[in-house]
Design an enzyme around this catalytic site. Structure first.
Site, PDB file in Angstrom:
ATOM      1  N   SER A  66      24.966  40.912  45.597  1.00 41.15           N
ATOM      2  CA  SER A  66      25.310  39.695  46.337  1.00 41.15           C
ATOM      3  C   SER A  66      24.045  39.115  46.959  1.00 41.15           C
ATOM      4  CB  SER A  66      26.298  40.045  47.452  1.00 41.15           C
ATOM      5  OG  SER A  66      26.423  38.955  48.351  1.00 41.15           O
ATOM      6  N   TYR A  84      28.944  45.514  54.203  1.00 39.97           N
ATOM      7  CA  TYR A  84      29.031  45.031  52.809  1.00 39.97           C
ATOM      8  C   TYR A  84      27.631  44.763  52.229  1.00 39.97           C
ATOM      9  CZ  TYR A  84      30.044  41.650  49.053  1.00 39.97           C
ATOM     10  OH  TYR A  84      30.095  40.979  47.857  1.00 39.97           O
TER      11      TYR A  84
HETATM   12  N1  LIG Z   1      32.949  35.584  45.368  1.00 40.69           N
HETATM   13  C1  LIG Z   1      31.789  35.686  45.969  1.00 40.69           C
HETATM   14  O1  LIG Z   1      31.395  34.841  46.783  1.00 40.69           O
HETATM   15  C2  LIG Z   1      30.881  36.861  45.656  1.00 40.69           C
HETATM   16  C3  LIG Z   1      29.523  36.725  45.986  1.00 40.69           C
HETATM   17  C4  LIG Z   1      28.662  37.765  45.712  1.00 40.69           C
HETATM   18  C5  LIG Z   1      29.133  38.914  45.123  1.00 40.69           C
HETATM   19  N2  LIG Z   1      30.468  39.036  44.816  1.00 40.69           N
HETATM   20  C6  LIG Z   1      30.899  40.279  44.190  1.00 40.69           C
HETATM   21  O2  LIG Z   1      31.469  39.965  42.928  1.00 40.69           O
HETATM   22  C7  LIG Z   1      32.454  40.942  42.612  1.00 40.69           C
HETATM   23  C8  LIG Z   1      33.749  40.238  42.228  1.00 40.69           C
HETATM   24  O3  LIG Z   1      34.167  39.414  43.289  1.00 40.69           O
HETATM   25  P1  LIG Z   1      35.217  38.218  43.068  1.00 40.69           P
HETATM   26  O4  LIG Z   1      34.731  37.078  43.865  1.00 40.69           O
HETATM   27  O5  LIG Z   1      35.493  38.047  41.634  1.00 40.69           O
HETATM   28  O6  LIG Z   1      36.494  38.841  43.802  1.00 40.69           O
HETATM   29  P2  LIG Z   1      38.062  38.620  43.524  1.00 40.69           P
HETATM   30  O7  LIG Z   1      38.309  37.267  42.934  1.00 40.69           O
HETATM   31  O8  LIG Z   1      38.725  38.993  44.796  1.00 40.69           O
HETATM   32  O9  LIG Z   1      38.405  39.706  42.386  1.00 40.69           O
HETATM   33  C9  LIG Z   1      38.255  41.054  42.686  1.00 40.69           C
HETATM   34  C10 LIG Z   1      38.494  41.894  41.458  1.00 40.69           C
HETATM   35  O10 LIG Z   1      38.250  43.279  41.796  1.00 40.69           O
HETATM   36  C11 LIG Z   1      39.431  44.028  41.601  1.00 40.69           C
HETATM   37  N3  LIG Z   1      39.552  45.031  42.665  1.00 40.69           N
HETATM   38  C12 LIG Z   1      39.732  44.823  43.992  1.00 40.69           C
HETATM   39  N4  LIG Z   1      39.787  46.003  44.658  1.00 40.69           N
HETATM   40  C13 LIG Z   1      39.647  46.983  43.726  1.00 40.69           C
HETATM   41  C14 LIG Z   1      39.624  48.381  43.755  1.00 40.69           C
HETATM   42  N5  LIG Z   1      39.788  49.080  44.907  1.00 40.69           N
HETATM   43  N6  LIG Z   1      39.448  49.057  42.598  1.00 40.69           N
HETATM   44  C15 LIG Z   1      39.297  48.392  41.446  1.00 40.69           C
HETATM   45  N7  LIG Z   1      39.324  47.056  41.332  1.00 40.69           N
HETATM   46  C16 LIG Z   1      39.493  46.356  42.458  1.00 40.69           C
HETATM   47  C17 LIG Z   1      40.579  43.021  41.630  1.00 40.69           C
HETATM   48  O11 LIG Z   1      41.701  43.555  40.915  1.00 40.69           O
HETATM   49  P3  LIG Z   1      43.206  42.967  41.210  1.00 40.69           P
HETATM   50  O12 LIG Z   1      43.244  41.603  40.593  1.00 40.69           O
HETATM   51  O13 LIG Z   1      44.112  43.932  40.521  1.00 40.69           O
HETATM   52  O14 LIG Z   1      43.365  42.941  42.685  1.00 40.69           O
HETATM   53  C18 LIG Z   1      39.919  41.825  40.944  1.00 40.69           C
HETATM   54  O15 LIG Z   1      39.916  41.993  39.549  1.00 40.69           O
HETATM   55  C19 LIG Z   1      32.566  41.875  43.826  1.00 40.69           C
HETATM   56  O16 LIG Z   1      31.784  43.019  43.604  1.00 40.69           O
HETATM   57  C20 LIG Z   1      31.950  41.037  44.934  1.00 40.69           C
HETATM   58  O17 LIG Z   1      31.421  41.881  45.947  1.00 40.69           O
HETATM   59  C21 LIG Z   1      31.343  38.026  45.070  1.00 40.69           C
END
Ligand SMILES: NC(=O)c1ccc[n+]([C@@H]2O[C@H](COP(=O)([O-])OP(=O)(O)OC[C@H]3O[C@@H](n4cnc5c(N)ncnc54)[C@H](OP(=O)(O)O)[C@@H]3O)[C@@H](O)[C@H]2O)c1
Length: 253
Positions: A145, A158
């Site tokens: 991130s 985080y």
């Molecule tokens: N969005 C941002 O601004 C951002 C920025 C920087 C980094 N990131 C990183 O990018 C990654 C994805 O984020 P996102 O924005 O795509 O989030 P998201 O839309 O909330 O999706 C999260 C995904 O992770 C799965 N998940 C959640 N908890 C889990 C667990 N305990 N075990 C296994 N799978 C789990 C969810 O599965 P379900 O659908 O079954 O719940 C979903 O597929 C994360 O590592 C996050 O830290 C995000």
């Protein structure tokens, strides 16, 4: 006939992982994706990938529960064996994760452990356990991130775990080079997904603030990210190793 390359994407049911899975499929890569609770959304992604002409399957995984990893890997390898006669994959994308927003002084040990288990311990041991099934010449991509580079109040636990992932990735690159396996970090900026209750997407003030500190003048969207991960799985990206690639439109530079 040459078999397709295969990627394992954790958290591929929604958000960035979903976009990564679809972007990989568009490059002719088969995809195994995982979900935590949302089987229905995972199945939709599987159908979309299949309609792009690639093999896909979805499995349940709790990335915070290391004890479940052997069973998960057994399921995946049995599926691959039945489908391809081999139990190996080429690319591991450690993407699954949840948000924690809490000021340093208010962060509880339980919250800390949860973030640690999902974002660091889970990634460490899932990678260790999947590694025997990654073909030589494969790739590992860990999702960090922007918050590992710049500090934003409320993200101390985080952001620290994401920092740890970045260090781990350099160690993986060093130790796995002898097998021709490259390991890199993709570090998204703030992206409009369901993450953290969807606040980047749905909270107008947050969204406007992010746009104001981003050189390209807007918050990110999933389409900004998935293609970069897919590129790192191509032959053209073969010499990129041990790197942190921030994909944030120039946030807080
Ligand atoms: N969005 C941002 O601004 C951002 C920025 C920087 C980094 N990131 C990183 O990018 C990654 C994805 O984020 P996102 O924005 O795509 O989030 P998201 O839309 O909330 O999706 C999260 C995904 O992770 C799965 N998940 C959640 N908890 C889990 C667990 N305990 N075990 C296994 N799978 C789990 C969810 O599965 P379900 O659908 O079954 O719940 C979903 O597929 C994360 O590592 C996050 O830290 C995000």
């Amino acid at each position: 006939m040459a078999t397709n390359k295969i990627a394992l994407v954790t958290g591929g049911s929604r958000g960035l992982g979903r976009n990564m899975a679809l972007s990989l499929a568009k490059k002719g890569i088969d995809v195994i994706l995982t979900y935590h609770n949302n089987k229905e959304e995972a199945d939709q992604v599987v159908s979309m990938i299949q309609s792009l002409g690639q093999h896909a399957a979805a499995f349940q995984l709790n990335a915070a529960d290391t004890k479940s990893f052997n069973g998960f890997i057994h399921q995946v390898t049995a599926h691959l064996n039945a489908q391809t006669g081999q139990s190996t994959i080429d690319f591991l994308i450690n993407n699954a994760g949840t948000a924690l927003y809490a000021p340093f002084m208010d962060t509880t040990e339980e919250q800390f452990d949860e973030v640690y288990n999902i974002h660091y311990k889970g990634v460490f041991f899932l990678t260790q356990k999947v590694l025997p099934f990654i073909n030589d010449g494969g790739r590992i991509i860990n999702i960090s991130s922007g918050l590992a580079r710049f500090a934003f109040p409320g993200s101390s636990a985080y952001g620290s775990m994401k920092g740890a992932i970045e260090v781990l990735t350099r160690y993986l690159a060093k130790e796995l080079g002898s097998r021709g396996i490259a390991a890199n970090v993709v570090a998204p900026g703030a992206i409009e997904t369901d993450f953290g209750g969807g606040h980047v997407r749905d909270n107008k003030e947050t969204n406007a603030h992010i746009a104001s500190v981003t050189a390209l003048g807007r918050a990110g969207v999933p389409d900004d990210i998935g293609g970069v991960v897919a590129f790192l799985c191509t032959e053209e990206a073969r010499w990129i190793n041990g790197q942190r690639i921030e994909v944030s439109g120039g946030m807080n530079i």
